[in-house]
Design an enzyme around this catalytic site. Structure first.
Site, PDB file in Angstrom:
ATOM      1  N   ASP A  18     108.914  30.416  24.865  1.00  0.00           N
ATOM      2  CA  ASP A  18     107.612  30.834  25.386  1.00  0.00           C
ATOM      3  C   ASP A  18     107.819  31.795  26.562  1.00  0.00           C
ATOM      4  O   ASP A  18     108.706  31.599  27.388  1.00  0.00           O
ATOM      5  CB  ASP A  18     106.818  29.600  25.842  1.00  0.00           C
ATOM      6  CG  ASP A  18     105.337  29.870  25.965  1.00  0.00           C
ATOM      7  OD1 ASP A  18     104.553  29.252  25.230  1.00  0.00           O
ATOM      8  OD2 ASP A  18     104.945  30.720  26.802  1.00  0.00           O
ATOM      9  N   ALA A  43     101.119  33.658  20.606  1.00  0.00           N
ATOM     10  CA  ALA A  43     100.177  34.737  20.282  1.00  0.00           C
ATOM     11  C   ALA A  43      99.288  35.001  21.489  1.00  0.00           C
ATOM     12  O   ALA A  43      99.154  34.163  22.377  1.00  0.00           O
ATOM     13  CB  ALA A  43      99.296  34.327  19.098  1.00  0.00           C
ATOM     14  N   THR A 100      95.032  31.777  11.717  1.00  0.00           N
ATOM     15  CA  THR A 100      93.652  31.405  12.031  1.00  0.00           C
ATOM     16  C   THR A 100      92.710  31.672  10.851  1.00  0.00           C
ATOM     17  O   THR A 100      92.975  32.558  10.024  1.00  0.00           O
ATOM     18  CB  THR A 100      93.180  32.231  13.245  1.00  0.00           C
ATOM     19  OG1 THR A 100      91.784  32.039  13.432  1.00  0.00           O
ATOM     20  CG2 THR A 100      93.425  33.719  13.061  1.00  0.00           C
ATOM     21  N   ASP A 101      91.578  30.979  10.833  1.00  0.00           N
ATOM     22  CA  ASP A 101      90.563  31.259   9.811  1.00  0.00           C
ATOM     23  C   ASP A 101      89.857  32.593  10.059  1.00  0.00           C
ATOM     24  O   ASP A 101      89.181  33.121   9.176  1.00  0.00           O
ATOM     25  CB  ASP A 101      89.532  30.116   9.738  1.00  0.00           C
ATOM     26  CG  ASP A 101      88.767  29.867  11.032  1.00  0.00           C
ATOM     27  OD1 ASP A 101      89.057  30.538  12.044  1.00  0.00           O
ATOM     28  OD2 ASP A 101      87.869  28.996  11.028  1.00  0.00           O
ATOM     29  N   GLU A 102      90.034  33.153  11.275  1.00  0.00           N
ATOM     30  CA  GLU A 102      89.302  34.389  11.597  1.00  0.00           C
ATOM     31  C   GLU A 102      89.752  35.582  10.753  1.00  0.00           C
ATOM     32  O   GLU A 102      89.054  36.589  10.677  1.00  0.00           O
ATOM     33  CB  GLU A 102      89.443  34.727  13.090  1.00  0.00           C
ATOM     34  CG  GLU A 102      88.916  33.623  13.970  1.00  0.00           C
ATOM     35  CD  GLU A 102      88.545  34.070  15.382  1.00  0.00           C
ATOM     36  OE1 GLU A 102      88.525  35.270  15.662  1.00  0.00           O
ATOM     37  OE2 GLU A 102      88.271  33.169  16.196  1.00  0.00           O
ATOM     38  N   TYR A 117      91.691  40.817  17.662  1.00  0.00           N
ATOM     39  CA  TYR A 117      92.509  39.589  17.551  1.00  0.00           C
ATOM     40  C   TYR A 117      92.745  39.240  16.086  1.00  0.00           C
ATOM     41  O   TYR A 117      93.890  39.071  15.641  1.00  0.00           O
ATOM     42  CB  TYR A 117      91.827  38.416  18.274  1.00  0.00           C
ATOM     43  CG  TYR A 117      92.373  37.061  17.879  1.00  0.00           C
ATOM     44  CD1 TYR A 117      93.669  36.688  18.214  1.00  0.00           C
ATOM     45  CD2 TYR A 117      91.588  36.158  17.143  1.00  0.00           C
ATOM     46  CE1 TYR A 117      94.181  35.438  17.838  1.00  0.00           C
ATOM     47  CE2 TYR A 117      92.090  34.910  16.771  1.00  0.00           C
ATOM     48  CZ  TYR A 117      93.388  34.557  17.118  1.00  0.00           C
ATOM     49  OH  TYR A 117      93.891  33.335  16.743  1.00  0.00           O
ATOM     50  N   SER A 118      91.636  39.129  15.321  1.00  0.00           N
ATOM     51  CA  SER A 118      91.821  38.674  13.932  1.00  0.00           C
ATOM     52  C   SER A 118      92.543  39.719  13.090  1.00  0.00           C
ATOM     53  O   SER A 118      93.292  39.369  12.170  1.00  0.00           O
ATOM     54  CB  SER A 118      90.489  38.266  13.297  1.00  0.00           C
ATOM     55  OG  SER A 118      89.514  39.257  13.426  1.00  0.00           O
ATOM     56  N   ALA A 119      92.357  41.016  13.436  1.00  0.00           N
ATOM     57  CA  ALA A 119      93.084  42.070  12.706  1.00  0.00           C
ATOM     58  C   ALA A 119      94.590  41.933  12.964  1.00  0.00           C
ATOM     59  O   ALA A 119      95.410  42.084  12.051  1.00  0.00           O
ATOM     60  CB  ALA A 119      92.590  43.447  13.125  1.00  0.00           C
ATOM     61  N   LYS A 155      96.198  39.163  13.791  1.00  0.00           N
ATOM     62  CA  LYS A 155      96.686  37.954  13.111  1.00  0.00           C
ATOM     63  C   LYS A 155      96.796  38.219  11.603  1.00  0.00           C
ATOM     64  O   LYS A 155      97.748  37.783  10.961  1.00  0.00           O
ATOM     65  CB  LYS A 155      95.758  36.759  13.364  1.00  0.00           C
ATOM     66  CG  LYS A 155      95.783  36.200  14.775  1.00  0.00           C
ATOM     67  CD  LYS A 155      97.119  35.628  15.203  1.00  0.00           C
ATOM     68  CE  LYS A 155      97.452  34.319  14.534  1.00  0.00           C
ATOM     69  NZ  LYS A 155      98.685  33.691  15.129  1.00  0.00           N
ATOM     70  N   ASN A 198      90.161  24.882  17.266  1.00  0.00           N
ATOM     71  CA  ASN A 198      90.685  23.636  17.837  1.00  0.00           C
ATOM     72  C   ASN A 198      90.009  23.344  19.171  1.00  0.00           C
ATOM     73  O   ASN A 198      89.540  24.250  19.847  1.00  0.00           O
ATOM     74  CB  ASN A 198      92.181  23.769  18.119  1.00  0.00           C
ATOM     75  CG  ASN A 198      93.049  23.730  16.871  1.00  0.00           C
ATOM     76  OD1 ASN A 198      94.137  23.203  16.901  1.00  0.00           O
ATOM     77  ND2 ASN A 198      92.578  24.279  15.761  1.00  0.00           N
ATOM     78  N   ARG A 219      80.839  27.462  14.336  1.00  0.00           N
ATOM     79  CA  ARG A 219      82.287  27.270  14.255  1.00  0.00           C
ATOM     80  C   ARG A 219      82.560  25.883  13.688  1.00  0.00           C
ATOM     81  O   ARG A 219      81.734  24.972  13.803  1.00  0.00           O
ATOM     82  CB  ARG A 219      82.930  27.402  15.653  1.00  0.00           C
ATOM     83  CG  ARG A 219      82.772  28.800  16.293  1.00  0.00           C
ATOM     84  CD  ARG A 219      83.577  29.833  15.547  1.00  0.00           C
ATOM     85  NE  ARG A 219      83.507  31.193  16.110  1.00  0.00           N
ATOM     86  CZ  ARG A 219      82.652  32.135  15.738  1.00  0.00           C
ATOM     87  NH1 ARG A 219      81.721  31.864  14.826  1.00  0.00           N
ATOM     88  NH2 ARG A 219      82.726  33.346  16.258  1.00  0.00           N
TER      89      ARG A 219
END
Ligand code: NAD
Ligand code: DAU
Length: 351
Positions: A34, A84, A131-133, A156-158, A160, A186, A220
């Site tokens: 980390d 991430a 992620t589900d995004e 962010y989702s792009a 991921k 979560n 969500r």
């Protein structure tokens, strides 16, 4: 001794995964890799830091040389990749930071893993936590399945989604053994208070406004973080190579209903009159590109691996609120410094 590296183990979900693996697998050496960004905090895993099978490695996944050296030195048999940049609002302000960590960082790990084991991948595994995004936004009906097409809307989702594609591409092109999971929202202990639930708990404690984006009718699907850690353990050990599993809470909430529930529980716990915290609700400018609804169909992981959430939302929320109320020092320490600057900047532009 088998060696597993968990990236992002000082973050929210990573800390629960590290704790579970260190405690459950004493014969496996667990390395927590980390960079300790604003979201990483060794306090999150203080309870296991002296265990003989635990080692912390401070390293940045965007630095290919360092990552190659570490893989060469420790020869990790397995990778659980959680590191991430994870906050959508930050990705809107600084998309490139998300490309660097989420895309380039993932590439560096894939390359280091491939270089180490390319002659014999037998018994090795790269597990990418996503992620589900990546699936984009749902309307009022339907659920995300493993077959849903990717349609990311935020930087962010792009980022991921791009990392997921690279993991799959390395599986197809180089025969790299991987598993991938896409999980819903979560919540739980150690959740960084820039995200909805911990931010609002902290603000209620401090009598600060509760900034609800837009009309608050965004939905969500919430999952208690320890149940995610159980699913991750199961997929890492029993999931099939080259497969994706969706993980979700079967637990959809519109933001405004969730916020009102939080207010009610917190009023009781803080000994305040009913309705006190609801008065803190403040509607603010919407998040640009705000996804309307996420909801996961977790049938595959349930049928194939027997996983389902172990706690109800009421139980999980109660445990979460109690944890934050009993750990205000933790809250205070992470809500100072860099976070404070971000917070001031994020909410100064809201109406
Ligand atoms: P987090 O932001 O709480 O923690 C991220 C961790 O990664 C921190 O410890 C941070 O120090 C570390 N990190 C960041 N950049 C790094 C870098 N360049 N090098 C090394 N370490 C770095 O994140 P989280 O909420 O725990 O999410 C963990 C993972 O799970 C992410 O991949 C996220 O996309 C995914 N995920 C999160 C959720 C959620 O609801 N939080 C849901 C589904 C999937
Ligand atoms: O779905 C999984 C994703 O869940 C993860 O991949 C992300 O890492 C994680 O951050 C989370 O993303 P969201 O954007 O859904 O979470 P967040 O807590 O930021 O916001 C939840 C909802 O609450 C969303 O509709 C935006 C809204 N919101 C959020 C904040 C921070 C508000 O109304 N006000 C706020 O101040």
């Amino acid at each position: 001794m088998k060696k597993i590296v968990i990236t992002g183990g000082a973050g929210f979900i990573g800390s629960h995964v590290v704790r579970r693996f260190v405690n459950r697998y004493p014969d496996v050496q667990i390395y927590n890799l980390d960079a300790l960004t604003y979201a990483g905090n060794l306090e999150n895993i203080k309870d296991i830091q002296d265990m003989p099978n635990y080692t912390f490695l401070k390293a940045d996944i965007t630095d290919a040389d360092v990552i190659n050296e570490l893989f060469d030195k420790y020869k990790f048999d397995g990778v659980l990749h959680l590191a991430a940049e994870s906050h959508v609002d930050r990705s809107i302000k600084d998309p490139l930071a998300f490309v660097k960590t989420n895309v380039i960082g993932t590439m560096n790990l894939l390359n280091a893993f491939k270089a180490l084991w390319k002659d014999n991948f037998e018994g090795k595994r790269f597990y990418h936590i996503s992620t589900d995004e990546v699936y984009g936004s749902l309307g009022a009906e339907g659920l995300f399945t493993e077959e849903t097409s990717y349609d990311p809307n935020s930087p962010y989702s792009a980022s991921k989604a791009a990392s997921d594609h690279f993991v799959r591409a390395y599986g197809e092109t180089y025969g790299m053994p991987y598993v991938l999971t896409n999980c819903s929202n979560n919540y739980g202990p150690y959740h960084f208070p820039e995200k909805l639930i911990p931010l609002f708990i902290n603000n209620i404690i401090n009598n600060k406004p509760l900034p609800v984006y837009g009309d608050g009718k965004y939905t969500r699907d919430w999952l208690f973080v320890e149940d995610h850690a159980v699913a991750i353990d199961l997929v890492f050990h029993e999931g099939k190579n080259h497969e994706t599993y969706n993980i979700g809470g079967f637990n959809e909430w519109q933001n405004i209903d969730l916020v009102k529930l939080l207010c009610t529980i917190m009023d009781k716990k803080l000994g305040r009159d009913e309705g006190t915290s609801e008065k803190l609700i403040t509607y603010v400018t919407d998040r640009p590109g705000h996804d309307l609804r996420y909801a996961i169909d977790a049938t595959k992981i349930n049928k194939e691996l027997g996983w389902k959430p172990s706690v109800t939302f009421e139980q999980g929320l109660e445990r979460t609120i109690d944890w934050f109320l009993n750990n205000q020092e933790w809250l205070d320490s992470v809500t100072s410094g860099d976070y404070q600057k971000y917070y001031d900047n994020q909410y100064s532009v809201s109406k």
